[in-house]
Design a protein around this motif. Structure first.
Motif, PDB file in Angstrom:
ATOM      1  N   PRO A 125      -5.994  -1.773  -2.831  1.00  0.00           N
ATOM      2  CA  PRO A 125      -5.401  -2.341  -1.610  1.00  0.00           C
ATOM      3  C   PRO A 125      -4.387  -3.459  -1.919  1.00  0.00           C
TER       4      PRO A 125
ATOM      5  N   SER B 270      -1.283  -1.983  -3.147  1.00  0.00           N
ATOM      6  CA  SER B 270      -0.561  -1.414  -2.002  1.00  0.00           C
ATOM      7  C   SER B 270       0.250  -2.493  -1.276  1.00  0.00           C
TER       8      SER B 270
ATOM      9  N   ASP C 243      -3.457  -8.223   4.815  1.00  0.00           N
ATOM     10  CA  ASP C 243      -4.278  -7.119   5.354  1.00  0.00           C
ATOM     11  C   ASP C 243      -3.408  -5.923   5.777  1.00  0.00           C
TER      12      ASP C 243
ATOM     13  N   HIS D 170      -1.991  -2.929   4.398  1.00  0.00           N
ATOM     14  CA  HIS D 170      -1.928  -2.044   3.231  1.00  0.00           C
ATOM     15  C   HIS D 170      -2.436  -0.662   3.612  1.00  0.00           C
TER      16      HIS D 170
ATOM     17  N   GLU E  69      -4.675   2.947   3.043  1.00  0.00           N
ATOM     18  CA  GLU E  69      -5.970   3.412   2.532  1.00  0.00           C
ATOM     19  C   GLU E  69      -6.052   4.921   2.704  1.00  0.00           C
TER      20      GLU E  69
END
Ligand code: DP6
Length: 333
Positions: free
Chosen positions: A127, A130, A161, A163, A165
């Motif tokens: 993450p 990313s 926060d 990013h 997934e």
């Protein structure tokens, strides 16, 4: 202090369109993509004391000053995070058909972020990687992961926060993504500029924001249920809405050319004949058509029969970032 990484391109099914913070590449809306198996970038990074500036080779050629500046600014972010001040030699090879309208910036910045952080021995999770890739080009944050990927827009002002997934690994649902290459005719308005103008001036942009979260939920449900028609309906609708914002911008602009319409019509024709095929279009004239693997050959031939189509490249869901052993690449000293 060197490492090599490989990252694949991705195609958005629910688009990233508009930034709420341009410097940090924070998106207005969460979005969703598929990472593609056929197109990728391999990048080696070597940090060395002997260098007095960054050096960037792209497809074996020393890059221009402008290209190198972009890479250097991105490496500055990583240098700041790691505390290492050394310059680097970056050697990048794009396996992306350059004219095919598949931007290589997503795979490019994902591979660069992975190789540079690894070369510096930074201990970071995916993450975080990313969020770093995102600062090179927004869509790059999705290329860290394989398969079906959601970029969650996040809420924090510093972007930590925001990013991607993975929502489904590539091997869990095979689809065919046909990239249709048309003859380029007009000067490109870059996605960065196009999204900015749409956010700032298009009265239709609010309509985009009002409905994109619902599109995303429908797409995620369709992926969960492996419901191809449901996914196809929403991805085509979503692409049309993104492009509608450009028509309302001031000055208005459009990414489509006449050949784009030819392909859209062919896809509609295929659907009327009972074949489930759906299109999506990014910030350029080329079209990507999604269908089920059993229909892939038939759809490819139908697309090739359109006069203005130059070529069709077939892709499937592909993997996320990987690290490669050092090969003989460009070195510094
Ligand atoms: C239409 O990621 O290329 O392809 O963050 O400004 O570098 P920057 O933009 P970029 O934009 C991609 C826009 C799009 C939709 C998408 O990929 O989600």
């Amino acid at each position: 202090m060197e490492a090599t990484a490989k990252a694949h391109t991705n195609i958005a099914l629910i688009k990233y369109w508009g930034k709420r913070n341009e410097e940090l590449f924070l998106p207005m809306n969460s979005n969703l993509s598929i990472t593609l198996d056929q197109f990728y970038t391999i990048t080696s990074v070597q940090f060395c004391e002997c260098l007095t500036a960054d050096k960037f080779y792209l497809n074996d050629t020393l890059a221009t000053e402008d290209e190198t500046k972009k890479i250097s600014e991105f490496l500055d972010l990583i240098r700041n995070l790691s505390g290492v001040k050394k310059y680097a030699v970056v050697d990048s090879t794009n396996k992306v058909p350059t004219a095919a309208g598949f931007a290589s910036s997503a795979s490019g910045f994902a591979a660069l972020a992975a190789a540079a952080t690894k070369a510096l021995g930074m201990d970071i999770d995916e993450p975080t990687l990313s969020t770093i890739a995102r600062r090179g080009s927004g869509s790059a944050c999705r290329s860290i992961y394989g398969g079906y990927v959601e970029w969650k827009k996040g809420q924090l002002p510093d972007g930590t926060d925001s990013h991607a997934e993975q929502i489904l690994p590539e091997e869990k649902w095979d689809l065919s993504i046909l990239s249709v290459l048309l003859e380029p005719k007009q000067k490109k308005i870059l996605s960065r500029e196009g999204m900015k103008r749409s956010v700032e001036t298009s009265p239709f942009y609010q309509g985009w924001l009002d409905t994109v979260d619902e599109d995303l939920e429908v797409a995620k449900q369709a992926i969960n249920q492996r419901n191809f028609e449901m996914l196809g309906d929403v991805l085509e609708r979503n692409a049309m809405k993104m492009h509608a914002t450009t028509l309302g911008a001031n000055p208005p602009f459009m990414y489509w050319q006449s050949a784009t319409f030819d392909v859209m019509e062919k896809v509609q024709e295929l659907r009327e004949s009972g074949i489930h095929a759906y299109f999506t279009i990014d910030a350029g004239p080329n079209v990507k058509v999604l269908c089920q693997p059993k229909d892939e050959e038939y759809v490819r031939e139908a697309l090739m029969s359109v006069t203005s189509v130059q070529d069709v490249f077939t892709c499937h869901p592909g993997p996320g970032i990987s690290y490669l052993p050092q090969t003989k690449r460009k070195t510094c000293c």
